[in-house]
Motif scaffolding. Structure first.
Motif, PDB file in Angstrom:
ATOM      1  N   MET A 168      17.435 -16.532 -38.019  1.00  0.00           N
ATOM      2  CA  MET A 168      16.058 -16.119 -38.345  1.00  0.00           C
ATOM      3  C   MET A 168      16.097 -14.731 -38.950  1.00  0.00           C
ATOM      4  O   MET A 168      16.777 -13.839 -38.460  1.00  0.00           O
ATOM      5  CB  MET A 168      15.203 -16.152 -37.089  1.00  0.00           C
ATOM      6  CG  MET A 168      13.760 -15.752 -37.335  1.00  0.00           C
ATOM      7  SD  MET A 168      12.734 -15.945 -35.873  1.00  0.00           S
ATOM      8  CE  MET A 168      12.744 -17.723 -35.742  1.00  0.00           C
ATOM      9  N   GLY A 169      15.404 -14.559 -40.024  1.00  0.00           N
ATOM     10  CA  GLY A 169      15.412 -13.286 -40.726  1.00  0.00           C
ATOM     11  C   GLY A 169      14.653 -12.221 -39.978  1.00  0.00           C
ATOM     12  O   GLY A 169      13.905 -12.477 -39.051  1.00  0.00           O
ATOM     13  N   GLU A 203       6.373 -17.487 -38.103  1.00  0.00           N
ATOM     14  CA  GLU A 203       7.632 -18.184 -38.373  1.00  0.00           C
ATOM     15  C   GLU A 203       7.436 -19.040 -39.617  1.00  0.00           C
ATOM     16  O   GLU A 203       6.552 -19.895 -39.673  1.00  0.00           O
ATOM     17  CB  GLU A 203       8.022 -19.069 -37.189  1.00  0.00           C
ATOM     18  CG  GLU A 203       9.371 -19.751 -37.410  1.00  0.00           C
ATOM     19  CD  GLU A 203       9.775 -20.588 -36.220  1.00  0.00           C
ATOM     20  OE1 GLU A 203       9.509 -21.817 -36.253  1.00  0.00           O
ATOM     21  OE2 GLU A 203      10.335 -20.023 -35.260  1.00  0.00           O
ATOM     22  N   THR A 204       8.258 -18.793 -40.614  1.00  0.00           N
ATOM     23  CA  THR A 204       8.091 -19.412 -41.919  1.00  0.00           C
ATOM     24  C   THR A 204       9.343 -20.192 -42.284  1.00  0.00           C
ATOM     25  O   THR A 204      10.460 -19.647 -42.235  1.00  0.00           O
ATOM     26  CB  THR A 204       7.819 -18.351 -42.996  1.00  0.00           C
ATOM     27  OG1 THR A 204       6.679 -17.591 -42.603  1.00  0.00           O
ATOM     28  CG2 THR A 204       7.558 -18.990 -44.342  1.00  0.00           C
ATOM     29  N   GLY A 212      15.617 -21.289 -45.541  1.00  0.00           N
ATOM     30  CA  GLY A 212      15.877 -20.707 -44.238  1.00  0.00           C
ATOM     31  C   GLY A 212      14.611 -20.588 -43.420  1.00  0.00           C
ATOM     32  O   GLY A 212      13.514 -20.945 -43.867  1.00  0.00           O
ATOM     33  N   THR A 213      14.749 -20.086 -42.196  1.00  0.00           N
ATOM     34  CA  THR A 213      13.618 -19.844 -41.303  1.00  0.00           C
ATOM     35  C   THR A 213      13.493 -18.347 -41.102  1.00  0.00           C
ATOM     36  O   THR A 213      14.463 -17.671 -40.742  1.00  0.00           O
ATOM     37  CB  THR A 213      13.830 -20.549 -39.951  1.00  0.00           C
ATOM     38  OG1 THR A 213      13.960 -21.959 -40.182  1.00  0.00           O
ATOM     39  CG2 THR A 213      12.632 -20.307 -39.031  1.00  0.00           C
ATOM     40  N   TYR A 214      12.291 -17.817 -41.315  1.00  0.00           N
ATOM     41  CA  TYR A 214      12.075 -16.373 -41.310  1.00  0.00           C
ATOM     42  C   TYR A 214      10.952 -16.000 -40.342  1.00  0.00           C
ATOM     43  O   TYR A 214      10.047 -16.792 -40.084  1.00  0.00           O
ATOM     44  CB  TYR A 214      11.699 -15.885 -42.718  1.00  0.00           C
ATOM     45  CG  TYR A 214      12.731 -16.202 -43.768  1.00  0.00           C
ATOM     46  CD1 TYR A 214      13.811 -15.343 -43.997  1.00  0.00           C
ATOM     47  CD2 TYR A 214      12.622 -17.364 -44.529  1.00  0.00           C
ATOM     48  CE1 TYR A 214      14.754 -15.634 -44.973  1.00  0.00           C
ATOM     49  CE2 TYR A 214      13.568 -17.664 -45.498  1.00  0.00           C
ATOM     50  CZ  TYR A 214      14.629 -16.797 -45.713  1.00  0.00           C
ATOM     51  OH  TYR A 214      15.563 -17.079 -46.674  1.00  0.00           O
ATOM     52  N   LEU A 268       8.107 -13.254 -40.324  1.00  0.00           N
ATOM     53  CA  LEU A 268       7.450 -12.290 -41.191  1.00  0.00           C
ATOM     54  C   LEU A 268       6.224 -11.736 -40.471  1.00  0.00           C
ATOM     55  O   LEU A 268       5.387 -12.496 -39.976  1.00  0.00           O
ATOM     56  CB  LEU A 268       7.014 -12.961 -42.495  1.00  0.00           C
ATOM     57  CG  LEU A 268       8.123 -13.681 -43.287  1.00  0.00           C
ATOM     58  CD1 LEU A 268       7.527 -14.421 -44.463  1.00  0.00           C
ATOM     59  CD2 LEU A 268       9.185 -12.697 -43.741  1.00  0.00           C
ATOM     60  N   SER A 312      14.199  -6.653 -46.290  1.00  0.00           N
ATOM     61  CA  SER A 312      14.649  -7.892 -45.676  1.00  0.00           C
ATOM     62  C   SER A 312      13.503  -8.509 -44.881  1.00  0.00           C
ATOM     63  O   SER A 312      12.694  -7.779 -44.294  1.00  0.00           O
ATOM     64  CB  SER A 312      15.831  -7.590 -44.739  1.00  0.00           C
ATOM     65  OG  SER A 312      16.261  -8.757 -44.083  1.00  0.00           O
ATOM     66  N   PRO A 313      13.339  -9.825 -44.891  1.00  0.00           N
ATOM     67  CA  PRO A 313      14.321 -10.818 -45.341  1.00  0.00           C
ATOM     68  C   PRO A 313      14.130 -11.261 -46.786  1.00  0.00           C
ATOM     69  O   PRO A 313      14.770 -12.204 -47.233  1.00  0.00           O
ATOM     70  CB  PRO A 313      14.058 -11.979 -44.398  1.00  0.00           C
ATOM     71  CG  PRO A 313      12.578 -11.931 -44.204  1.00  0.00           C
ATOM     72  CD  PRO A 313      12.231 -10.472 -44.155  1.00  0.00           C
ATOM     73  N   SER A 314      13.226 -10.652 -47.526  1.00  0.00           N
ATOM     74  CA  SER A 314      12.997 -11.090 -48.901  1.00  0.00           C
ATOM     75  C   SER A 314      14.149 -10.659 -49.792  1.00  0.00           C
ATOM     76  O   SER A 314      14.891  -9.726 -49.496  1.00  0.00           O
ATOM     77  CB  SER A 314      11.678 -10.523 -49.429  1.00  0.00           C
ATOM     78  OG  SER A 314      11.810  -9.128 -49.643  1.00  0.00           O
ATOM     79  N   LEU A 359      12.345 -15.805 -51.795  1.00  0.00           N
ATOM     80  CA  LEU A 359      13.017 -16.323 -50.611  1.00  0.00           C
ATOM     81  C   LEU A 359      13.911 -17.488 -50.989  1.00  0.00           C
ATOM     82  O   LEU A 359      13.575 -18.300 -51.870  1.00  0.00           O
ATOM     83  CB  LEU A 359      12.001 -16.800 -49.572  1.00  0.00           C
ATOM     84  CG  LEU A 359      11.171 -15.740 -48.838  1.00  0.00           C
ATOM     85  CD1 LEU A 359      10.119 -16.403 -47.964  1.00  0.00           C
ATOM     86  CD2 LEU A 359      12.060 -14.818 -48.006  1.00  0.00           C
TER      87      LEU A 359
END
Length: 437
Positions: free
Chosen positions: A1-2, A65-66, A123-125, A127, A107-109, A120
């Protein structure tokens, strides 16, 4: 996860606001016509605040959570309908549209296409965005905040985003894709409160008196709340004690009481003095009760109104009539009568407007007297003060072909009180004529 994105706010032309990384671009404008089938934001976590008051607006900070299912999503934007409603696309040109975006260097972009907007890969990020001026509205069937949203992106690197301070840089075009979620919720408890106020004294006779009120406070939310204040208008803070004119007050006992969901209502009563009310006046009294989520949080308030009607203190007047004397037996007899009109009210003055005898006709000047009224001291109109009497007399001529007889007649008055109520008091008198030996 970012890593979670941070929030940064700046003003754009005094109207639009930008959060990048979280970048937030906001303004009152129509939502884009977004289309798609997959959910990009799966859930919201780490929300602040944890509760909001139904119908109010607040600034929401949350980590979302994206999930991105493919590489090379350019110029990603997260659109939120801050008006709630049942559609992420909004329902018209006045919807409040909010967009949060990514900063390329944060981060995480990533910066896959070298322009000013974040991109992006799959993945799962996590934000984090701060979204301003969100309407506190629960999703249907829940007590969680409704926040419909769409995620947009450009499919080709050739769609240049520069600068990233305009909502139009993220607006989908023919090279764009997006997905929307009309039923998305955020774990912020939407708290509400029900207050009902009634009076056991729906009417009072002028000019007023003591009215008794009942206040019922009900927790209609899914969280525990604590009663913090009960304030009445116009009587004052009845939760703190007895303001002027208030007595028999049990409301202070409710301050600090914790109401759990589905608890029975908390009830208190108080009496208050209503003075100088005119007939027909509706005396409105408003109570406002406030609660706070147990353990702290913004106060939640609700109000209700009770009405007391002031009625007329109408007391009917009385009229008495007495035969005082007659002359000796004749075919024509002149009888003297006294008339007394009594105002029995202790509050209102009254106006005597007419005096009419059923045998002699009008007995009061300045009107035309009845043809058999010999003389009179009665006159109208007459103002009769509260608890006072108007007296007058008249002589009526009685004719008969008998020397021994009984004559009965009735006088009726027309009376109007100062509230416009008309009444017609009356009385009869009997004269017996006998032959003089």
């Amino acid at each position: 996860m970012g890593a979670g994105a941070s929030a940064d706010q700046r003003s754009i032309d005094g109207e639009r606001r930008l959060h990048a990384g979280g970048v937030h671009v906001g303004g009152r404008r129509r939502h884009p016509e977004l289309h798609g089938q997959r959910r990009q934001i799966s859930e919201a976590t780490s929300v602040f605040p944890s509760t909001c008051v139904a119908g109010t607006r607040f600034d929401l900070t949350a980590t979302f959570e994206t999930v991105v299912t493919a590489n090379s999503r350019y110029d990603v934007g997260f659109w939120f309908n801050t008006e709630g409603g049942d559609s992420a696309r909004g329902s018209g040109g006045l919807d409040e549209c909010s967009i949060s975006a990514l900063t390329p260097a944060l981060s995480p972009s990533t910066n896959l296409d070298g322009d000013a907007c974040g991109d992006l890969n799959a993945g799962t990020y996590a934000l984090t965005f701060t979204i301003e001026d969100v309407l506190c509205e629960a999703a249907e069937g829940t007590n969680e905040l409704r926040l419909p949203n769409c995620t947009s992106w450009h499919n080709k690197a050739g769609t240049v985003c520069s600068p990233n301070t305009s909502v139009f840089e993220f607006f989908p075009d023919t090279k764009s894709k997006c997905v929307c979620d009309d039923t998305f919720t955020v774990p912020v408890e939407v708290v509400s409160l029900g207050v009902v106020k009634t009076t056991t004294t729906p009417t009072l006779v002028e000019p007023g008196g003591t009215a008794t009120y009942e206040v019922r406070i009900e927790n209609t939310s899914d969280v525990n709340v604590e009663i913090v204040s009960i304030i009445d208008a116009p009587f004052g803070d009845v939760g703190a004690g007895n303001p002027p004119g208030v007595s028999a007050n049990t409301c202070p006992s409710l301050i600090g009481v914790v109401l759990e969901p589905d608890d029975p209502p908390a009830i208190c009563t108080f009496s208050a003095q209503i003075e100088n009310g005119a007939p027909g006046v509706q005396f409105e009294d408003v109570v406002t009760a406030c609660v706070a989520p147990e353990g702290g949080g913004e106060a939640i308030c609700d109000s209700d109104t009770a009405v007391v009607l002031i009625t007329d203190a109408a007391v009917p007047p009385t009229l008495t009539k007495t035969a005082v004397s007659t002359q000796n037996c004749q075919i024509q007899v002149d009888a003297v009568y006294t008339v007394s009109v009594r105002n029995n009210s202790t509050l209102d003055s009254m106006q005597l407007q007419a005096l009419v005898d059923d045998q002699f006709g009008n007995i009061a000047t300045p009107g035309t007297l009845g043809p058999r009224v010999v003389s009179t001291t009665c006159s109208v109109p007459q103002t009769i003060a509260a608890n006072a009497t108007y007296n007058c007399s008249f002589t009526g001529r009685i004719t008969s072909n008998q020397c021994d007889f009984t004559h009965i007649d009735r006088v009726t008055g027309t009376v109007r009180d100062d509230d416009g109520v008309i009444s017609s008091p009356f009385d009869t008198a009997e004269v017996t004529v006998v032959t003089t030996p």
